[in-house]
Write an enzyme that holds these catalytic residues in place. Structure first.
Site, short mmCIF file in Angstrom:
data_model
loop_
_atom_site.label_atom_id
_atom_site.label_comp_id
_atom_site.label_asym_id
_atom_site.label_seq_id
_atom_site.Cartn_x
_atom_site.Cartn_y
_atom_site.Cartn_z
N LYS A 142 50.24 40.35 43.35
CA LYS A 142 49.21 41.17 44.00
C LYS A 142 49.42 42.67 43.87
O LYS A 142 48.91 43.46 44.67
CB LYS A 142 49.02 40.79 45.48
N SER A 151 46.69 41.69 50.48
CA SER A 151 46.13 41.06 49.29
C SER A 151 46.71 39.64 49.11
O SER A 151 45.99 38.70 48.77
CB SER A 151 46.44 41.92 48.06
N HIS A 176 56.27 37.24 37.21
CA HIS A 176 56.53 37.79 38.54
C HIS A 176 58.01 37.61 38.90
O HIS A 176 58.40 37.82 40.05
CB HIS A 176 55.70 37.06 39.60
P1 A3P Z 1 43.09 43.47 46.53
O1 A3P Z 1 43.28 42.08 47.04
O2 A3P Z 1 43.74 44.50 47.41
O3 A3P Z 1 41.67 43.80 46.23
P2 A3P Z 1 47.27 40.79 40.85
O4 A3P Z 1 46.46 40.92 39.63
O5 A3P Z 1 48.67 41.28 40.71
O6 A3P Z 1 47.16 39.42 41.46
O7 A3P Z 1 46.67 41.81 41.92
C1 A3P Z 1 45.41 41.61 42.49
C2 A3P Z 1 44.99 42.88 43.20
O8 A3P Z 1 44.67 43.88 42.21
C3 A3P Z 1 43.75 42.68 44.05
O9 A3P Z 1 43.89 43.59 45.15
C4 A3P Z 1 42.67 43.11 43.06
O10 A3P Z 1 41.45 43.46 43.65
C5 A3P Z 1 43.35 44.32 42.42
N1 A3P Z 1 42.71 44.72 41.16
C6 A3P Z 1 42.40 43.94 40.10
N2 A3P Z 1 41.79 44.66 39.15
C7 A3P Z 1 41.69 45.93 39.61
C8 A3P Z 1 41.13 47.14 39.10
N3 A3P Z 1 40.54 47.19 37.91
N4 A3P Z 1 41.21 48.25 39.86
C9 A3P Z 1 41.80 48.22 41.08
N5 A3P Z 1 42.35 47.10 41.62
C10 A3P Z 1 42.29 45.96 40.90
#
Ligand code: A3P
Length: 295
Positions: free
Chosen positions: A48, A138, A108
């Protein structure tokens, strides 16, 4: 259907002291023995922290900003997940074996568990970290929508488990600190989600420099546009909506949920925040690693 569903939820076991999905632990021997190639680039994060965002940026860089090429498949296939192992699915290792070089690899794993081959082959590694308050929120919503997880309970309960490291991949504090310290000796570019939010152009330039690659200004513009939250959210190749609904339920919470820094303020109580800050200070004491809790 019942049997299938029963297989989807994974209890957490312990991999060398790190809580991890049992199916991933079953696949561990092959992950440990994984043979990296010298031109593999590893994308490493605590869950996340912006893994999918960074992955999309990297695939765009690798394809010189060609949006159509980056729609060739879902992000979780374009950038295979090293330690992924789930019943009835292709494992991350199997996916990687059939991926032509140069490969992008997602993990991860905490630094001490990274398969040694990545160090032996001196692979480039890009780590992305995000402030723990936003990660915790998140991760809570991700536990609810991604059906591999057991019920996370209330937000308050989940927060306690997060602080105690009783969540998949263990302690956020150990993870970010472990990779931060490794940066002293190894080829690791350490990035922050908050910096990427503030000035994505600057961060993309850092990545290009690290990769030893140059791209025309117009291509960088295209990469920034294509990897913005709004664009990724509506892109089926980036938003995880192509996953089977039994694995992810976007109606509970979309994978691309909010994409901001500081959303924790909408969720933490004042008391929770004070407790979290105290705990944070204790666990991060003596480190020169600092986080921006909002931007
Ligand atoms: P939120 O739940 O705070 O919205 P991962 O890819 O490591 O699982 O992380 C997911 C998080 O990254 C989520 O956060 C998601 O919305 C955010 N995320 C994904 N793409 C993004 C982007 N282009 N810009 C900003 N945040 C992004």
């Amino acid at each position: 259907a019942m049997e299938q569903e029963a297989e989807i939820v994974q209890e957490l076991g312990s991999l060398h002291g790190i809580p991890l999905y049992k199916s991933f632990i079953e696949g561990w021997p092959r992950v440990k023995a994984f043979q990296a190639r010298p031109d593999d680039v590893l994308i490493s994060t605590y869950p996340k922290s912006g893994t999918t965002w960074l992955s999309e940026i990297m695939d765009m860089i690798y394809h010189d900003g060609d949006v159509e090429k980056c729609r060739r498949d879902a992000i979780y296939n374009r950038v295979p997940f090293l330690e992924l192992k789930a019943p009835g699915e292709m494992s991350g290792i199997e996916q990687l074996e059939s991926t032509p070089s140069p490969r992008l690899v997602k993990t991860h794993l905490p630094v001490q568990l990274l398969p040694t081959s990545f160090w032996e082959k001196d692979c480039k590694i890009i780590y992305m970290a995000r402030n723990p308050k936003d990660v915790a929120i998140s991760y809570y919503y991700f536990h609810r929508m991604a059906k591999i997880h057991q019920d996370p309970g209330t937000k308050a309960e989940f927060l306690e488990n997060f602080m105690a490291g009783k969540v998949p991949y263990g302690s956020w504090y150990d993870h970010v600190r472990g990779w931060w310290e490794k940066k002293q000796q190894k080829k690791i570019l350490y990035l922050f989600y908050e910096d990427m939010k503030k000035d994505p152009r600057q961060e993309v330039q850092k990545i290009l420099q690290f990769l030893g690659k140059e791209l025309a200004e117009g291509i960088v513009d295209r990469i920034l546009h294509h990897t913005s939250f709004q664009e990724m959210k509506k892109n089926p190749a980036a938003n995880y909506e192509t996953m089977l609904p039994i694995l992810m339920d976007h109606s509970i919470s979309p994978f691309l949920r909010k994409g901001v820094s500081g959303d924790w303020k909408n969720h933490f109580t004042v008391a929770q925040n004070e407790r979290f800050d105290q705990h944070y200070q204790k666990l991060m004491a003596g480190s020169d690693l600092h986080f921006q809790m909002e931007v």
